[in-house]
Design an enzyme around this catalytic site. Structure first.
Site, PDB file in Angstrom:
ATOM      1  N   ASP B  28       0.869  -1.185   0.000  1.00 31.93           N
ATOM      2  CA  ASP B  28       0.000   0.000   0.000  1.00 31.93           C
ATOM      3  C   ASP B  28       0.905   1.233   0.000  1.00 31.93           C
ATOM      4  O   ASP B  28       1.190   1.824   1.028  1.00 31.93           O
ATOM      5  CB  ASP B  28      -0.897  -0.022   1.248  1.00 31.93           C
ATOM      6  CG  ASP B  28      -1.810   1.194   1.328  1.00 31.93           C
ATOM      7  OD1 ASP B  28      -1.999   1.865   0.288  1.00 31.93           O
ATOM      8  OD2 ASP B  28      -2.322   1.483   2.421  1.00 31.93           O
ATOM      9  N   ASP B  30       0.602   4.278  -1.060  1.00 34.04           N
ATOM     10  CA  ASP B  30       0.115   5.611  -0.689  1.00 34.04           C
ATOM     11  C   ASP B  30      -0.545   5.631   0.699  1.00 34.04           C
ATOM     12  O   ASP B  30      -1.104   6.651   1.118  1.00 34.04           O
ATOM     13  CB  ASP B  30      -0.862   6.151  -1.752  1.00 34.04           C
ATOM     14  CG  ASP B  30      -2.020   5.186  -2.007  1.00 34.04           C
ATOM     15  OD1 ASP B  30      -2.190   4.234  -1.211  1.00 34.04           O
ATOM     16  OD2 ASP B  30      -2.752   5.386  -2.996  1.00 34.04           O
ATOM     17  N   ASP B  67     -15.022  13.160 -11.123  1.00 34.24           N
ATOM     18  CA  ASP B  67     -14.368  12.116 -11.948  1.00 34.24           C
ATOM     19  C   ASP B  67     -14.475  12.436 -13.447  1.00 34.24           C
ATOM     20  O   ASP B  67     -14.664  11.529 -14.272  1.00 34.24           O
ATOM     21  CB  ASP B  67     -14.953  10.717 -11.650  1.00 34.24           C
ATOM     22  CG  ASP B  67     -14.397  10.133 -10.361  1.00 34.24           C
ATOM     23  OD1 ASP B  67     -13.642  10.851  -9.660  1.00 34.24           O
ATOM     24  OD2 ASP B  67     -14.710   8.980 -10.046  1.00 34.24           O
ATOM     25  N   ASN B  73     -12.832   7.140  -7.397  1.00 33.56           N
ATOM     26  CA  ASN B  73     -13.400   6.212  -6.406  1.00 33.56           C
ATOM     27  C   ASN B  73     -13.408   4.764  -6.892  1.00 33.56           C
ATOM     28  O   ASN B  73     -14.041   3.913  -6.277  1.00 33.56           O
ATOM     29  CB  ASN B  73     -14.799   6.649  -5.973  1.00 33.56           C
ATOM     30  CG  ASN B  73     -15.728   6.812  -7.157  1.00 33.56           C
ATOM     31  OD1 ASN B  73     -15.346   6.458  -8.280  1.00 33.56           O
ATOM     32  ND2 ASN B  73     -16.922   7.310  -6.930  1.00 33.56           N
ATOM     33  N   SER B 107     -13.701 -15.356  12.107  1.00 29.82           N
ATOM     34  CA  SER B 107     -13.320 -16.246  11.008  1.00 29.82           C
ATOM     35  C   SER B 107     -14.510 -16.642  10.132  1.00 29.82           C
ATOM     36  O   SER B 107     -14.316 -17.028   8.984  1.00 29.82           O
ATOM     37  CB  SER B 107     -12.651 -17.502  11.565  1.00 29.82           C
ATOM     38  OG  SER B 107     -13.452 -18.079  12.575  1.00 29.82           O
TER      39      SER B 107
END
Lengths: 126, 425
Positions: B28, B30, B67, B73, B107
């Site tokens: 990850d 960023d 966008d 997104n 779980s």
């Protein structure tokens, strides 16, 4: 306690190896080799390193069909903590137990340990 | 004595420890908590990032500059309609009330599944270990096929079969603007104590992101442990109440307005022993006589059972566990009664555990309860069970809490026509 996850993993591994050898009608060495081969390539070196260490002992135990419980106690991955019961998976069927009820579980484990020691001495030489 | 000290096995143990420790995406760049890779808490668990170099670009966020030029997104919808000069995001999603879905769970929510083929000498082969690395990096969980966050295709049919159905898929079908907006914040063994920390890994910005539906589904571990005196180690009703309120307080500070939090009651898992006890465990398929009853007792003896209260041949203990589970569900109902008006960012709901309804439905259609249970552990719900739970939950929401789901987007067809699979997963 009593070996925990290590004991469970050992028990499952020995059960799989014994059954697989029966199903494929192959030797223990071939079966162990096959198990490393079917793993993803990244894990094969670790598997082979483990087999170099454990393989000779597993061969003795599986060849003598001692069953997962005795084998994993002999390898000391399963043990009995003070004040705790001895854990038995009872995986192998009754007819697979070579020695009859005349031998106790502890005696079977002792005998298996002696077999391992004998094999190790033979491998290492004087 | 320690198997992890054996040469070779040591490396494998270290790898397992590392894989099982992570709670945030490992890849990850960023630091927005969304990843471009699949395992290690990546896109199997949260919608795939569409730019791992921009902190403001991730699934579930409100679109940046509508966008018009790029997809901020990650729902696959971007650009401008030349005929109207309006952005597609505005035109197709603007009034649609988009929302994401997340689960805070254990779980069962993460969908633990150890392929039985790994243990069964009659089925073991190279093929069944093909995806072992990903499976371990996902903590032997399958969130991508689970009740709440299941999505995409099943690319692992050698080791897991059954339909994929999930709340996320149904919410996405209802409004395709919700594409990729899912988060699975679940972990094996998680209980109400641990969730107070794990909830901090839920990525939602109250100002910048869309509302979200959060399922609080800790359905067993507060009564589950491997201790011989298991009842003494179960969570008390008061602790359950306090832990849950703490987690809700955190959600109150992080969820966008108009979100929903649904607390789920604990399961009565007596059905497990009743349906599995006399069946044969896969580790002895060839020899054919190692029952789940024996398997449970062996795990209990080694004190590594995931739940010695349910997975035991001792019927009295199973009844005591059921009693405590009901008391903890009652604690959750009390949280609901006391706090339903406390949080202005989200509406709080309580639902009973859906397992009995799912089993009833399965049996009604000719199935048997054991067919819904994982063969390798005799404890978790399998792929059929996970999909069935999604169906039962959805029906419950539709009939009792339709406001949670939001309106159907009339532009869904147009979105499909213009943007195809919206970038997939």
């Amino acid at each position: 306690i009593n070996g925990g996850y290590g004991c469970a993993a050992c028990t499952a591994l020995v059960a799989i190896v014994e059954q697989l050898a029966e199903i494929k009608n192959s030797t223990v060495v071939e079966t162990l080799d096959y198990l490393c081969y079917i793993l993803p390539v990244e894990l094969r070196p670790s598997c082979r390193a483990a087999l170099e260490f454990l393989g000779p002992m597993l061969v003795v135990l599986v060849e003598h069909k001692v069953g997962p419980d005795v084998a994993c106690h002999a390898l000391t991955f399963c043990y009995t903590n003070p004040g705790q019961p001895t854990c038995h998976s009872m995986i192998p069927p009754l007819h697979r137990r070579l020695k009859g009820p005349s031998m106790t579980f502890e005696e079977k484990v002792l005998e298996a340990k002696q077999r391992i020691q004998f094999r190790m001495k033979k491998t290492r030489g004087p | 004595q320690n198997i992890c000290e054996v040469p070779g096995v040591k490396d494998i143990c270290n790898w397992l420890r590392k894989a099982f420790k992570g709670r945030k995406p490992s890849v990850d760049f960023d630091n927005d908590m969304f990843s471009i890779s699949q395992g290690l808490r990546g896109s199997s668990w949260r919608g795939k990032d569409c730019s791992d170099t921009s902190r403001n670009v991730y699934p579930g966020t409100k679109p940046l500059a509508e966008d018009r030029t790029f997809d901020s997104n990650c729902n696959g919808i971007f650009g401008v309609n030349k005929k109207t000069a309006r952005s597609y995001e505005e035109e197709l999603c603007g009034a649609s009330q988009p929302r994401g879905v997340a689960v805070l769970g254990d779980s069962i929510s993460a969908h633990f599944h150890m392929p039985p083929q790994w243990l069964d000498a009659t089925l073991i082969s190279e093929k069944v270990f093909e995806h072992l690395i990903l499976v371990v990096e996902n903590e032997i969980d399958w969130p991508m096929l689970s009740t709440v966050t299941g999505h995409g295709k099943n690319n692992w049919t050698e080791v897991i079969t059954g339909p994929i159905d999930s709340l996320y898929l149904r919410i996405r079908d209802r409004n395709r603007c919700n594409h990729r907006d899912y988060q699975n914040i679940a972990a094996n063994g998680e209980d109400s104590i641990g969730m107070q920390n794990l909830v901090k890994t839920l990525a939602r910005n109250p100002q910048r992101d869309h509302p979200i539906i959060v399922l609080y589904a800790l359905i067993g571990n507060d009564v589950c442990n491997g201790y011989p005196d298991t009842v003494a180690h179960m969570t008390t009703p008061q602790a359950m109440y306090d832990n849950t309120v703490n987690t809700l307080e955190h959600l109150h500070a992080t969820l966008p307005n108009n979100s929903h939090v649904i607390m789920m009651g604990l399961a009565d898992a007596r059905i497990l022993y009743n349906s599995m006890g006399h069946r044969i465990h896969p580790v002895a398929t060839h020899w054919g006589h190692f029952t789940y009853g024996q398997f449970y007792d062996f795990m209990n003896c080694l004190q590594i059972s995931p739940c010695s209260g349910w997975l035991t041949t001792n019927g009295t203990l199973r009844n005591l566990t059921a009693e405590r589970a009901e008391e903890l569900s009652e604690a959750l109902r009390k949280v609901y009664r006391d706090h339903k008006k406390s949080y202005y960012n989200f509406d709080l709901h309580f639902i009973e555990n859906p397992m009995p309804n799912a089993v009833r439905e399965w049996v009604k259609h000719g199935g048997e309860a054991w067919q819904l249970i994982e063969p390798s552990d005799g404890f978790h719900s399998n792929q059929i069970g996970q999909a069935l739970l999604a169906k039962v939950l959805w029906r419950e929401f539709e009939t009792k809490h339709p406001e949670i789901l939001g309106p159907v987007n009339p532009n869904n067809e147009e979105i499909g026509r213009l943007f195809g699979n919206q970038g997939g997963y």
